[in-house]
Structures are given as C-alpha cells and as structure tokens.
Design a protein around this motif. Structure first.
Motif, PDB file in Angstrom:
ATOM      1  N   THR A 156       0.829  -1.209   0.000  1.00  0.00           N
ATOM      2  CA  THR A 156       0.000   0.000   0.000  1.00  0.00           C
ATOM      3  C   THR A 156       0.859   1.253   0.000  1.00  0.00           C
ATOM      4  O   THR A 156       0.482   2.275  -0.599  1.00  0.00           O
ATOM      5  N   SER A 157       2.016   1.195   0.651  1.00  0.00           N
ATOM      6  CA  SER A 157       2.893   2.365   0.686  1.00  0.00           C
ATOM      7  C   SER A 157       3.385   2.732  -0.714  1.00  0.00           C
ATOM      8  O   SER A 157       3.627   3.912  -0.993  1.00  0.00           O
ATOM      9  N   LEU A 158       3.530   1.740  -1.592  1.00  0.00           N
ATOM     10  CA  LEU A 158       3.946   2.040  -2.968  1.00  0.00           C
ATOM     11  C   LEU A 158       2.863   2.799  -3.714  1.00  0.00           C
ATOM     12  O   LEU A 158       3.151   3.681  -4.529  1.00  0.00           O
ATOM     13  N   ILE A 159       1.602   2.430  -3.455  1.00  0.00           N
ATOM     14  CA  ILE A 159       0.488   3.139  -4.087  1.00  0.00           C
ATOM     15  C   ILE A 159       0.529   4.611  -3.709  1.00  0.00           C
ATOM     16  O   ILE A 159       0.226   5.500  -4.510  1.00  0.00           O
ATOM     17  N   HIS A 160       0.917   4.876  -2.462  1.00  0.00           N
ATOM     18  CA  HIS A 160       0.907   6.246  -1.947  1.00  0.00           C
ATOM     19  C   HIS A 160       2.122   7.051  -2.396  1.00  0.00           C
ATOM     20  O   HIS A 160       2.035   8.277  -2.543  1.00  0.00           O
ATOM     21  N   THR A 161       3.245   6.384  -2.621  1.00  0.00           N
ATOM     22  CA  THR A 161       4.492   7.121  -2.848  1.00  0.00           C
ATOM     23  C   THR A 161       4.998   7.100  -4.291  1.00  0.00           C
ATOM     24  O   THR A 161       5.738   8.007  -4.685  1.00  0.00           O
ATOM     25  N   LEU A 162       4.626   6.084  -5.069  1.00  0.00           N
ATOM     26  CA  LEU A 162       5.142   5.970  -6.437  1.00  0.00           C
ATOM     27  C   LEU A 162       4.049   6.252  -7.466  1.00  0.00           C
ATOM     28  O   LEU A 162       2.868   6.321  -7.144  1.00  0.00           O
ATOM     29  N   SER A 163       4.456   6.389  -8.704  1.00  0.00           N
ATOM     30  CA  SER A 163       3.518   6.633  -9.807  1.00  0.00           C
ATOM     31  C   SER A 163       3.183   5.322 -10.500  1.00  0.00           C
ATOM     32  O   SER A 163       4.047   4.457 -10.685  1.00  0.00           O
ATOM     33  N   TYR A 164       1.920   5.201 -10.909  1.00  0.00           N
ATOM     34  CA  TYR A 164       1.492   4.023 -11.671  1.00  0.00           C
ATOM     35  C   TYR A 164       1.916   4.221 -13.121  1.00  0.00           C
ATOM     36  O   TYR A 164       1.688   5.295 -13.702  1.00  0.00           O
ATOM     37  N   VAL A 165       2.531   3.213 -13.722  1.00  0.00           N
ATOM     38  CA  VAL A 165       3.193   3.434 -15.013  1.00  0.00           C
ATOM     39  C   VAL A 165       2.482   2.825 -16.215  1.00  0.00           C
ATOM     40  O   VAL A 165       2.872   3.100 -17.351  1.00  0.00           O
ATOM     41  N   ALA A 219      11.257  -0.277  -4.141  1.00  0.00           N
ATOM     42  CA  ALA A 219      10.777   0.989  -4.701  1.00  0.00           C
ATOM     43  C   ALA A 219      11.855   1.646  -5.551  1.00  0.00           C
ATOM     44  O   ALA A 219      11.583   2.158  -6.646  1.00  0.00           O
ATOM     45  N   ARG A 220      13.073   1.632  -5.057  1.00  0.00           N
ATOM     46  CA  ARG A 220      14.187   2.216  -5.809  1.00  0.00           C
ATOM     47  C   ARG A 220      14.404   1.456  -7.118  1.00  0.00           C
ATOM     48  O   ARG A 220      14.641   2.064  -8.173  1.00  0.00           O
ATOM     49  N   LEU A 221      14.308   0.127  -7.057  1.00  0.00           N
ATOM     50  CA  LEU A 221      14.479  -0.694  -8.258  1.00  0.00           C
ATOM     51  C   LEU A 221      13.385  -0.409  -9.273  1.00  0.00           C
ATOM     52  O   LEU A 221      13.670  -0.242 -10.476  1.00  0.00           O
ATOM     53  N   PHE A 222      12.136  -0.320  -8.816  1.00  0.00           N
ATOM     54  CA  PHE A 222      11.015  -0.086  -9.731  1.00  0.00           C
ATOM     55  C   PHE A 222      11.135   1.283 -10.408  1.00  0.00           C
ATOM     56  O   PHE A 222      10.892   1.414 -11.607  1.00  0.00           O
ATOM     57  N   VAL A 223      11.496   2.285  -9.636  1.00  0.00           N
ATOM     58  CA  VAL A 223      11.630   3.630 -10.206  1.00  0.00           C
ATOM     59  C   VAL A 223      12.766   3.661 -11.227  1.00  0.00           C
ATOM     60  O   VAL A 223      12.644   4.263 -12.295  1.00  0.00           O
ATOM     61  N   ARG A 224      13.862   3.005 -10.913  1.00  0.00           N
ATOM     62  CA  ARG A 224      15.012   3.003 -11.815  1.00  0.00           C
ATOM     63  C   ARG A 224      14.723   2.249 -13.110  1.00  0.00           C
ATOM     64  O   ARG A 224      15.126   2.675 -14.194  1.00  0.00           O
ATOM     65  N   ARG A 225      13.991   1.131 -12.999  1.00  0.00           N
ATOM     66  CA  ARG A 225      13.771   0.289 -14.170  1.00  0.00           C
ATOM     67  C   ARG A 225      12.559   0.709 -15.006  1.00  0.00           C
ATOM     68  O   ARG A 225      12.603   0.661 -16.230  1.00  0.00           O
ATOM     69  N   ILE A 226      11.463   1.095 -14.349  1.00  0.00           N
ATOM     70  CA  ILE A 226      10.242   1.389 -15.113  1.00  0.00           C
ATOM     71  C   ILE A 226       9.603   2.731 -14.746  1.00  0.00           C
ATOM     72  O   ILE A 226       8.565   3.092 -15.296  1.00  0.00           O
ATOM     73  N   GLY A 227      10.180   3.447 -13.813  1.00  0.00           N
ATOM     74  CA  GLY A 227       9.664   4.770 -13.476  1.00  0.00           C
ATOM     75  C   GLY A 227       8.554   4.797 -12.460  1.00  0.00           C
ATOM     76  O   GLY A 227       8.000   5.866 -12.163  1.00  0.00           O
ATOM     77  N   GLY A 228       8.184   3.672 -11.901  1.00  0.00           N
ATOM     78  CA  GLY A 228       7.097   3.613 -10.929  1.00  0.00           C
ATOM     79  C   GLY A 228       6.724   2.172 -10.647  1.00  0.00           C
ATOM     80  O   GLY A 228       7.577   1.285 -10.627  1.00  0.00           O
ATOM     81  N   TYR A 229       5.418   1.931 -10.479  1.00  0.00           N
ATOM     82  CA  TYR A 229       4.986   0.576 -10.139  1.00  0.00           C
ATOM     83  C   TYR A 229       3.834   0.130 -11.017  1.00  0.00           C
ATOM     84  O   TYR A 229       3.166   0.936 -11.673  1.00  0.00           O
ATOM     85  N   THR A 230       3.622  -1.178 -11.038  1.00  0.00           N
ATOM     86  CA  THR A 230       2.452  -1.798 -11.657  1.00  0.00           C
ATOM     87  C   THR A 230       1.798  -2.701 -10.615  1.00  0.00           C
ATOM     88  O   THR A 230       2.321  -2.867  -9.505  1.00  0.00           O
ATOM     89  N   GLY A 231       0.691  -3.320 -10.971  1.00  0.00           N
ATOM     90  CA  GLY A 231       0.055  -4.263 -10.055  1.00  0.00           C
ATOM     91  C   GLY A 231       0.967  -5.432  -9.725  1.00  0.00           C
ATOM     92  O   GLY A 231       0.972  -5.930  -8.594  1.00  0.00           O
ATOM     93  N   ASP A 232       1.748  -5.880 -10.701  1.00  0.00           N
ATOM     94  CA  ASP A 232       2.693  -6.968 -10.441  1.00  0.00           C
ATOM     95  C   ASP A 232       3.742  -6.546  -9.420  1.00  0.00           C
ATOM     96  O   ASP A 232       4.179  -7.356  -8.598  1.00  0.00           O
ATOM     97  N   CYS A 233       4.149  -5.292  -9.465  1.00  0.00           N
ATOM     98  CA  CYS A 233       5.115  -4.795  -8.484  1.00  0.00           C
ATOM     99  C   CYS A 233       4.532  -4.837  -7.072  1.00  0.00           C
ATOM    100  O   CYS A 233       5.240  -5.157  -6.110  1.00  0.00           O
ATOM    101  N   LEU A 234       3.251  -4.522  -6.943  1.00  0.00           N
ATOM    102  CA  LEU A 234       2.605  -4.581  -5.629  1.00  0.00           C
ATOM    103  C   LEU A 234       2.612  -6.008  -5.099  1.00  0.00           C
ATOM    104  O   LEU A 234       2.888  -6.241  -3.915  1.00  0.00           O
ATOM    105  N   GLY A 235       2.296  -6.964  -5.968  1.00  0.00           N
ATOM    106  CA  GLY A 235       2.322  -8.366  -5.552  1.00  0.00           C
ATOM    107  C   GLY A 235       3.713  -8.814  -5.172  1.00  0.00           C
ATOM    108  O   GLY A 235       3.898  -9.557  -4.193  1.00  0.00           O
TER     109      GLY A 235
END
Length: 256
Positions: A156-165, A219-235
């Motif tokens: 849930t913290s990723l939903i609040h802090t990162l962008s959905y890509v 979170a750092r890995l997701f931002v570096r690789r894809i710029g944010g998160y997806t549903g798979d990242c949450l899982g």
C-alpha cells in the motif's frame, strides 16, 4: 460506518476469492478508496492460514502443517500476489528497456525467471515458517498474522508514494493507482501495524526494519527500471515483505 464496511468488502472481494454480500456496490472509484483496507484483508488471510496451521499441527509435523497453511492462503487469494511476484521476476529479469519490461510482465505465460523466483520464494517462506514453528505453535500463528498484514501495508505504501506506469486501461490494478489521503493512510497503517503488538519488542523491531529495507530497495528498483509501479510490483513487494517479516523475527531471536 456502512460505507467503510462496503469498502472493506470491496477490498476483500478484489484481493481474495471470498464471496462478498450482494448488497456491496462496485465501481473503480470505490476500489481506489478500498486500498485503505488492503492490510486488513491481510488480517483475514493471515488468520485463515494460522487456523489451518493450528488445526493441521494437532496431527501433522510442522513442515507439513506449514505447507498446508501456505496452500490455504494461496487458494484463498487465488495466488494473486504470487503471480505478481513471478511476473515481476520475469519482467525485471528478462527485460532491458521500460517497454520491454512492462510487456513481459503483462504476458500471462511464466518464464524461467518467474518459475525460479516463485519456487525459491515458496521454499524460503516455508523454511522460515518451519524454523519459527520450532519455537512453538503460538509463535508461528502470530508470525503469519503479522507477516500478512505488514506485507500488505508495504504494498500500500507504494500506491501512496510511487507513480502508476501502465497507460492502458486493461490492468485490474489501475483503479488502485491513486495516492491515499491522510485518513486512508492511517486506516491502512493501523491494519498493518497493530498486529505487531502480538510480538515482543525485539521481534517487532526486526520485522519492521526488514520490511522497510526490502520495500525501500524494491521501490528504488522499480523507479530506476520502469519509473514507478504496476500491479505486479505490488504483488512482488507483498511476497518479499512477507518473507522479510519471517526473516526479521528469526534474526531478532538469533541476536538475543
């Protein structure tokens, strides 16, 4: 109060296969607001897994009881988060550019990275829980409940802090992709953190520190690789954080 109950059932119906009452309305907007109850759904899943473990442990060894417990939670959630972990392993392991990573994640087929990651994750969680269960049934029960709630708070913290890509409208997780308000974040935080009171101070600190480390790294890995998160990242974060909780507890015990 009824609206909050409807949101909880909305979250329960989305993240598990538990039937929800027919009077609960659904809309993408409600699902977005239901993200506040993601950790509370973890309380239901963790309690169910703990119940199966306790029941099986009356007749079976700890190892088999843990496996049955994990099977129950996977069945209850439809392997929702395990699938996200496998897809994330495939995408981040096999893709180079953002578009390639996202394309691989969206592919329903599992690749070598996903299969390997999924097997190792399940083995690691089972091994950690068997070690915890060696200290007694109550310890394993509490660990399961804490891990399932705290790990979902991490997601849930990723939903609040990162962008959905993802830009397409076909993703099931897109309705969740909005920042939580302060009140929503407080509700999620309560669901994820209150079960820590069931642990001793050292175990709770170990679990929280371990989850913070892996969540920040992810979170750092997701931002570096894809710029944010997806549903798979949450899982993926839920799975890694669940394992981190068990490891944090074990590390705390070994450090005392």
């Amino acid at each position: 109060m009824r609206y909050q109950l409807e949101l909880f059932f909305t979250a329960l119906g989305f993240f598990t296969r538990i039937p929800v009452p027919g009077w609960v309305p659904y809309s993408p907007e409600r699902l977005n607001h239901a993200a506040r109850y993601f950790p509370w759904v973890g309380l239901v899943v963790g309690a169910a897994g703990a119940a199966v473990f306790w029941f099986a442990r009356q007749w079976l060894p700890a190892s088999l009881s843990v496996i049955l417990s994990m099977a129950a939670t996977i069945r209850l959630t439809g392997a929702f988060h395990e699938d996200g972990w496998a897809d994330a392993c495939d995408g981040l392991g096999g893709g180079w550019e953002k578009s390639q990573v996202l394309s691989i994640m969206k592919d329903s087929r599992i690749g070598s990275y996903g299969a390997t990651g999924l097997v190792l994750m399940l083995l690691a969680k089972a091994a950690a829980l068997v070690e915890i269960a060696a200290h007694g049934i109550p310890h394993a029960i509490v660990a399961m409940i804490v891990a399932h709630t705290l790990s979902r708070l991490a997601s849930t913290s990723l939903i609040h802090t990162l962008s959905y890509v993802r830009e397409d409208d076909t993703s099931k997780s897109k309705p969740l992709a909005k920042q939580l308000s302060s009140m929503e974040l407080s509700i999620a935080g309560a669901g994820g953190l209150l079960p820590l009171l069931l642990l001793g101070p050292a175990e709770a600190l170990g679990a929280v520190v371990a989850v913070l480390i892996v969540t920040a790294w992810a979170a750092r890995l997701f931002v570096r690789r894809i710029g944010g998160y997806t549903g798979d990242c949450l899982g993926a974060v839920q799975q890694v954080s669940e394992l981190a909780t068990y490891l944090g507890i074990l590390i705390a015990w070994n450090s005392i």
